[in-house]
Design a protein around this motif. Structure first.
Motif, PDB file in Angstrom:
ATOM      1  N   ILE A 219       1.140  -1.385   0.336  1.00 33.60           N
ATOM      2  CA  ILE A 219      -0.056   0.035   0.341  1.00 33.60           C
ATOM      3  C   ILE A 219       0.657   1.107   0.060  1.00 33.60           C
ATOM      4  CG2 ILE A 219      -0.257   0.170   2.452  1.00 33.60           C
ATOM      5  CD1 ILE A 219      -2.416   0.679  -0.167  1.00 33.60           C
ATOM      6  N   MET A 220       1.734   0.774   0.523  1.00 36.81           N
ATOM      7  CA  MET A 220       2.990   2.531   0.437  1.00 36.81           C
ATOM      8  C   MET A 220       3.421   2.410  -1.049  1.00 36.81           C
ATOM      9  SD  MET A 220       4.812   2.149   4.317  1.00 36.81           S
ATOM     10  CE  MET A 220       5.612   4.148   4.150  1.00 36.81           C
ATOM     11  N   ARG A 221       4.028   1.405  -1.699  1.00 34.65           N
ATOM     12  CA  ARG A 221       4.431   1.534  -2.846  1.00 34.65           C
ATOM     13  C   ARG A 221       3.285   1.637  -3.884  1.00 34.65           C
ATOM     14  NH1 ARG A 221       3.612  -0.320  -8.171  1.00 34.65           N
ATOM     15  NH2 ARG A 221       1.921  -1.595  -7.165  1.00 34.65           N
ATOM     16  N   ARG A 222       2.027   1.946  -3.444  1.00 31.35           N
ATOM     17  CA  ARG A 222       0.724   1.797  -4.787  1.00 31.35           C
ATOM     18  C   ARG A 222       0.522   3.733  -4.331  1.00 31.35           C
ATOM     19  NH1 ARG A 222      -3.163  -1.698  -5.766  1.00 31.35           N
ATOM     20  NH2 ARG A 222      -4.182   1.312  -6.348  1.00 31.35           N
ATOM     21  N   ALA A 293     -12.935   0.828   3.895  1.00 28.87           N
ATOM     22  CA  ALA A 293     -13.009   1.129   3.172  1.00 28.87           C
ATOM     23  C   ALA A 293     -13.197   1.881   2.390  1.00 28.87           C
ATOM     24  CB  ALA A 293     -14.733   1.083   2.906  1.00 28.87           C
ATOM     25  N   ARG A 294     -12.537   3.010   2.882  1.00 32.28           N
ATOM     26  CA  ARG A 294     -12.102   3.825   2.741  1.00 32.28           C
ATOM     27  C   ARG A 294     -10.930   4.152   1.139  1.00 32.28           C
ATOM     28  NH1 ARG A 294     -10.949  10.113   4.823  1.00 32.28           N
ATOM     29  NH2 ARG A 294     -13.163   9.863   4.943  1.00 32.28           N
ATOM     30  N   VAL A 295      -9.779   3.333   1.657  1.00 33.75           N
ATOM     31  CA  VAL A 295      -8.867   2.759   1.227  1.00 33.75           C
ATOM     32  C   VAL A 295      -8.950   1.518  -0.047  1.00 33.75           C
ATOM     33  CG1 VAL A 295      -7.573   0.713   2.348  1.00 33.75           C
ATOM     34  CG2 VAL A 295      -6.290   1.727   1.531  1.00 33.75           C
ATOM     35  N   ARG A 296     -10.056   1.393   0.027  1.00 39.95           N
ATOM     36  CA  ARG A 296     -10.523  -0.164  -1.085  1.00 39.95           C
ATOM     37  C   ARG A 296     -11.173   0.741  -1.864  1.00 39.95           C
ATOM     38  NH1 ARG A 296     -11.550  -5.009   0.752  1.00 39.95           N
ATOM     39  NH2 ARG A 296     -11.018  -6.037   2.283  1.00 39.95           N
ATOM     40  N   ASP A 297     -12.289   1.883  -2.014  1.00 36.45           N
ATOM     41  CA  ASP A 297     -12.302   2.697  -2.904  1.00 36.45           C
ATOM     42  C   ASP A 297     -11.358   3.349  -3.372  1.00 36.45           C
ATOM     43  OD1 ASP A 297     -15.112   1.356  -2.076  1.00 36.45           O
ATOM     44  OD2 ASP A 297     -15.780   3.206  -0.700  1.00 36.45           O
ATOM     45  N   GLU A 298     -10.508   3.475  -3.064  1.00 42.47           N
ATOM     46  CA  GLU A 298     -10.547   5.044  -3.255  1.00 42.47           C
ATOM     47  C   GLU A 298      -8.915   4.292  -4.186  1.00 42.47           C
ATOM     48  OE1 GLU A 298      -8.898   8.561  -5.301  1.00 42.47           O
ATOM     49  OE2 GLU A 298     -10.378   8.092  -3.619  1.00 42.47           O
ATOM     50  N   PHE A 299      -7.941   3.094  -3.252  1.00 37.95           N
ATOM     51  CA  PHE A 299      -7.026   2.703  -3.855  1.00 37.95           C
ATOM     52  C   PHE A 299      -6.907   1.767  -4.930  1.00 37.95           C
ATOM     53  CE2 PHE A 299      -4.611   5.094  -0.814  1.00 37.95           C
ATOM     54  CZ  PHE A 299      -3.508   5.332  -1.395  1.00 37.95           C
ATOM     55  N   GLY A 300      -8.703   0.852  -4.328  1.00 38.35           N
ATOM     56  CA  GLY A 300      -8.726  -0.523  -5.054  1.00 38.35           C
ATOM     57  C   GLY A 300      -7.880  -1.438  -4.541  1.00 38.35           C
ATOM     58  N   PHE A 301      -7.505  -0.816  -4.254  1.00 39.45           N
ATOM     59  CA  PHE A 301      -6.664  -2.001  -2.399  1.00 39.45           C
ATOM     60  C   PHE A 301      -7.636  -2.741  -1.810  1.00 39.45           C
ATOM     61  CE2 PHE A 301      -4.061  -2.964   1.206  1.00 39.45           C
ATOM     62  CZ  PHE A 301      -3.075  -3.569   0.741  1.00 39.45           C
ATOM     63  N   ILE A 302      -7.081  -4.570  -1.944  1.00 39.53           N
ATOM     64  CA  ILE A 302      -7.845  -4.988  -0.826  1.00 39.53           C
ATOM     65  C   ILE A 302      -6.690  -5.848  -0.451  1.00 39.53           C
ATOM     66  CG2 ILE A 302      -8.619  -6.967  -0.640  1.00 39.53           C
ATOM     67  CD1 ILE A 302     -11.208  -6.309  -2.777  1.00 39.53           C
ATOM     68  N   PRO A 303      -6.217  -6.380   1.242  1.00 39.22           N
ATOM     69  CA  PRO A 303      -5.018  -6.529   1.661  1.00 39.22           C
ATOM     70  C   PRO A 303      -4.896  -8.021   1.141  1.00 39.22           C
ATOM     71  CG  PRO A 303      -5.763  -5.369   3.058  1.00 39.22           C
ATOM     72  CD  PRO A 303      -6.914  -5.412   2.292  1.00 39.22           C
ATOM     73  N   ARG A 304      -3.639  -9.460   0.716  1.00 39.70           N
ATOM     74  CA  ARG A 304      -3.488 -10.173   0.470  1.00 39.70           C
ATOM     75  C   ARG A 304      -3.843 -11.205   1.273  1.00 39.70           C
ATOM     76  NH1 ARG A 304       1.691 -11.346  -1.537  1.00 39.70           N
ATOM     77  NH2 ARG A 304       0.903 -13.528  -1.746  1.00 39.70           N
ATOM     78  N   TYR A 305      -3.992 -10.865   2.694  1.00 43.15           N
ATOM     79  CA  TYR A 305      -3.189 -11.264   3.443  1.00 43.15           C
ATOM     80  C   TYR A 305      -4.814 -11.188   4.865  1.00 43.15           C
ATOM     81  CZ  TYR A 305       1.004 -13.402   2.886  1.00 43.15           C
ATOM     82  OH  TYR A 305       1.406 -13.818   2.044  1.00 43.15           O
ATOM     83  N   SER A 306      -5.710 -11.023   5.555  1.00 46.38           N
ATOM     84  CA  SER A 306      -6.737 -11.141   6.275  1.00 46.38           C
ATOM     85  C   SER A 306      -6.310 -10.779   7.722  1.00 46.38           C
ATOM     86  CB  SER A 306      -8.038 -12.101   6.450  1.00 46.38           C
ATOM     87  OG  SER A 306      -7.628 -13.784   6.966  1.00 46.38           O
TER      88      SER A 306
END
Length: 355
Positions: A219-222, A293-306
């Motif tokens: 997420i920091m790279r993105r 939710a905000r990082v999902r909506d803005e970045f489209g980022f879903i962590p690989r690991y729960s």
């Protein structure tokens, strides 16, 4: 896309991993890594084409570095936490908070910087009995923390907001990361779960959220190679209760009255590996859960690991956390109970560095 990226803290885990990822990206023209300490030989080799500069970000000459290199993106991974030795706490805090102030001052003077990424922590929300079930980015912290890395993070974010008002033309991204865990990162939570006997507060079973080290780096790279201004919570999906985490780690749980948690931690810690501050003890009473939710909506980022998978990845990488035999459990628990009962006073404790 950024052309020249400056990353602070490259002798530590997040800064080192991030600089290596950016150096491997052909779209990034140049990566400059700054730290006051020399990276370990293994980390230095991993940095690839990163240009390492041993420098203290508290030095006003940092502005000259930004100008000469024409840096357009700055990624700051401030040193958050408490020093391992009480005598070094002042310089430790200065490097995190005062260093951030100097860095922001240098960015403010720069005519080339167009983007700033700040690593923060969900600890800015605090933790207490009146917490909401889930924190969102728009919520305020539950009272200003008196000490520890949460206080430092709150101060840093305050300086960042002031910087945004002065330089509204620079896109600022603040990433509030949940507690890191994984195969290689060293954090207070990992050391806590590695204790042969894990003291917990009687009557409390907090909800914990974790973020795998790989997801933190990604997420920091993105954030560095894209442009997403704003404040974002970042955590793995789901939660794990503390009792579940201890059971999966195969450790012995020792419930003690809440005021005695730091005392018990000192009595049974694993060869001095962990000492609990009042701030960390509060977290182990009440826990903390945030909405990502905000990082999902803005970045489209879903962590690989729960959260659960991040914990399992940590446990799988540390076979020494294999389950203890019942005779060993009884012996350790008896020792812990005797140790806690024998301690007549609460020692002066300091928390470990938060990565």
């Amino acid at each position: 896309m950024p052309k020249v990226v400056l990353v602070t803290g490259v002798s530590r885990f997040l800064g080192s991993r991030l600089a290596a990822e950016l150096a491997a990206d052909a779209t990034v023209t140049r990566v400059i890594g700054i730290d006051s300490q020399q990276p370990r030989r293994a980390d230095l080799a991993r940095l690839g084409r990163t240009e390492f500069m041993r420098a203290d970000i508290r030095n006003p000459l940092l502005a000259r570095v930004l100008a000469q290199a024409r840096v357009d993106t700055v990624v700051h991974t401030p040193l958050l936490g408490r020093a391992r030795h009480a005598g070094s706490q002042r310089s430790h805090t200065e490097l995190g908070v005062v260093g951030t102030m100097q860095l922001l001052g240098a960015c403010q003077k720069s005519d080339s910087v167009r983007q700033l990424v700040i690593r923060s922590t969900t600890a800015v929300y605090g933790c207490g009995p009146g917490d909401p079930a889930v924190f969102t980015e728009d919520m305020q912290n539950c009272g200003d923390p008196a000490s520890g890395y949460a206080k430092e993070a709150v101060e840093i974010e305050g300086y960042v907001r002031g910087f945004q008002r002065r330089r509204s033309d620079i896109a600022v991204t603040v990433l509030r990361l949940a507690g890191l865990i994984g195969p290689t990162v060293d954090t207070p939570l990992a050391r806590y779960l590695a204790m042969p006997i894990v003291p917990t507060s009687l009557g409390f079973d907090p909800r914990l959220q974790m973020l795998h080290e790989d997801d933190a780096v990604e997420i920091m790279r993105r954030a560095a190679v894209e442009r997403h201004p704003g404040v974002f919570n970042v955590a793995g999906d789901g939660i794990v209760c503390l009792s579940q985490a201890i059971r999966r780690a195969g450790r012995v749980r020792l419930p003690v009255p809440a005021p005695a948690l730091t005392l018990a931690g000192a009595a049974v810690r694993n060869s001095g590996a962990l000492e609990l501050s009042a701030e960390e003890a509060s977290y182990l009473n009440f826990g903390r859960v945030v909405d990502s939710a905000r990082v999902r909506d803005e970045f489209g980022f879903i962590p690989r690991y729960s959260t659960e998978q991040a914990l399992e990845a940590y446990l799988a990488a540390h076979p020494s956390l294999a389950r203890l035999g019942i005779a060993t459990i009884w012996a350790l628990q008896a020792f812990a109970e005797r140790s806690v009962a024998a301690r007549g006073r609460t020692p002066t404790l300091t928390a470990q560095t938060q990565e």
